[in-house]
Design an enzyme around this catalytic site. Structure first.
Site, PDB file in Angstrom:
ATOM      1  N   VAL A  22       0.859  -1.289   0.037  1.00 15.36           N
ATOM      2  CA  VAL A  22      -0.126   0.107   0.117  1.00 15.36           C
ATOM      3  C   VAL A  22       0.869   1.104  -0.040  1.00 15.36           C
ATOM      4  CG1 VAL A  22      -1.753   1.116   1.271  1.00 15.36           C
ATOM      5  CG2 VAL A  22      -1.784  -0.948   1.061  1.00 15.36           C
ATOM      6  N   THR A  90      -2.520  -3.767   9.778  1.00  7.92           N
ATOM      7  CA  THR A  90      -3.231  -4.004  10.783  1.00  7.92           C
ATOM      8  C   THR A  90      -3.701  -5.439  10.897  1.00  7.92           C
ATOM      9  OG1 THR A  90      -5.048  -2.819   9.729  1.00  7.92           O
ATOM     10  CG2 THR A  90      -3.627  -1.575  11.463  1.00  7.92           C
ATOM     11  N   CYS A 265      -7.128  -7.817   4.156  1.00 10.00           N
ATOM     12  CA  CYS A 265      -8.228  -7.035   4.417  1.00 10.00           C
ATOM     13  C   CYS A 265      -9.383  -7.800   4.498  1.00 10.00           C
ATOM     14  CB  CYS A 265      -8.290  -6.185   2.991  1.00 10.00           C
ATOM     15  SG  CYS A 265      -7.232  -5.093   2.534  1.00 10.00           S
TER      16      CYS A 265
END
Length: 438
Positions: A22, A90, A265
């Site tokens: 990202v 995360t 995700c």
């Protein structure tokens, strides 16, 4: 002169904290317009970027060679920038609770190098409240500065789709948010420098955080529904793909397919939302039900393979099995949180140790994370069963004669599991094949 104007005129820089799938494309995109410092703790990765190598394959080696991003593993260089973008993973822990250590660690490092007048924007997917309730106190404690007085914060969730060359940073509408109107305006204008599709100004940071976390939760639930349908239709001896193609002729039928749900995700974000809802006293029913179904699909595929081996009169424990594809999605080198490992591990419970082939995957990462060493396609010979697990371009062109060479000649039936439905099913509905797909 405001911060946006200073950035445009080259008087101030943007920093990217975290240069993975990202962060790196974001850094490269901004570097075409303004000065960018790209920071990552991984010195080996920084060395690759500096030598013109793109280990993520997101933008390619040539772009990395020509970018003006100042790649560094020296955190003190973050002091050179006034607009900071944090793009670190995360993940979730083994108990499916959020692992905020990467975003907390990034906040500690950034806080130690934060200067007055800075704007900090988080892109990492989190549950509503993390930016303001967890990250801000760390920034304040490390910097000695006061949020809202000495620096400002915002949130702009990443929407980059790894391996996707169509839906990129530039072509996807960017959600932006800020702690106040002035900050929101600055963040929006900065992102508008590179996002051709434009930005959407969310009314608050928490709204932006929530919007991101439900995007992938929605996809997860829809895929879970398709996976459950696949299980049901197999019991009815009906081909799921044929059913979905028929149903898809209706204008408002949603075009989802069954499959393995891994990555950072879709397979992770729902747990962030349900964790927060549990804290507030609400136990999710739909979201967690979808997660359970999707988390069990690797085991289901392995069990289905074993059943097909039995149907083909092939001894299970001594069966030679090959798995084609290991990454969490097609044409992407990332193996983190791949669900193909669930198939591999479940087959191990039956005494089967499959060969795994993946020309697109990061082989070093796979060995480090899973202890796996990949085989080459040329090694796939004398197999009892083959699983096509990932729809890499390298596998899409496999013809029946190519697949025939993978199997033992003496077997009456070849067991072929086509998870993604890449092949023409009709070609394999023959006496010499035991063909199965989700």
């Amino acid at each position: 002169m405001n911060l946006y104007e200073k950035i445009v005129k080259g008087e101030e820089k943007i920093s990217l904290v975290g240069l993975g799938y990202v962060g790196m494309p974001i850094a490269v995109a901004f570097a075409r317009k303004v000065g960018v410092v790209g920071f990552d703790l991984n010195e080996a990765k920084i060395d690759l970027y500096k030598s013109g190598v793109d280990p993520t394959k997101e933008v390619g080696d040539e772009v990395i060679r020509n970018t003006t991003v100042e790649f560094t593993a020296d955190a003190s260089r973050l002091k050179e920038a006034k607009f900071h973008i944090v793009a670190v993973p995360t993940p979730v822990k083994s108990d499916h609770t959020p692992d905020l250590s990467p975003v907390e660690g990034a906040s500690h490092i950034l806080g130690q190098n934060l200067t007055k007048g800075s704007v900090v924007v988080y892109e990492s997917t989190v549950y509503p409240g993390v930016t303001e309730d967890i990250c801000v106190p760390i920034l304040e404690a490390e910097s000695g500065l006061k949020c809202g007085v000495d620096f400002k914060i915002g949130y702009s969730p990443e929407r980059i789709n790894p391996g996707d060359k169509v839906h990129r940073l530039e072509t996807i509408t960017k959600i932006v948010s800020g702690m106040d109107e002035e900050t929101l305006d600055t963040i929006a204008k900065v992102y508008e420098l590179v996002v051709e599709a434009g930005v959407y100004r969310a009314e608050s940071i928490k709204v932006a955080e929530a919007a991101k976390v439900i995007e992938n939760s929605q996809r997860d639930i829809n895929i879970a529904f398709m996976n459950e349908l696949s299980i049901i239709f197999h019991k009815m001896n009906i081909d799921t793909k044929a059913v979905l193609q028929a149903a898809g002729t209706k204008w408002n039928f949603l075009n989802f397919m069954p499959g393995l749900v891994g990555g950072h995700c879709i397979g992770v974000d729902p747990y962030y939302l349900t964790y927060k809802s549990e804290e507030l006293g609400y136990h999710s029913r739909i979201i967690l039900a979808g997660r359970r179904i999707n988390d069990e699909m690797g085991k289901y595929v392995a069990e289905s393979l074993v059943k097909n081996l039995i149907r083909a009169d092939i001894p299970v424990k001594t069966a030679r099995v090959a798995i084609l594809g290991f990454t969490f999605k097609e044409n992407c080198p990332d193996t983190r949180n791949t669900k193909v490992i669930d198939i591999y591990n479940e087959l191990g419970e039956y005494g089967i140790r499959p060969l795994v082939v993946d020309p697109a995957a990061d082989a070093d990462e796979a060995e480090r994370l899973y202890g796996l060493k990949f085989s080459g396609l040329e090694d796939i010979r004398d197999m009892d069963a083959v699983i096509i697990a990932v729809a890499h371009d390298a596998f899409k062109n496999l013809q029946k004669e190519d697949l025939n060479r993978f199997f033992k000649a003496e077997n009456a039936q070849k067991v072929l599991v086509d998870i993604k439905g890449l092949l023409n099913r009709e070609e394999y509905l023959t006496e010499d094949y035991q063909y199965w797909r989700l």
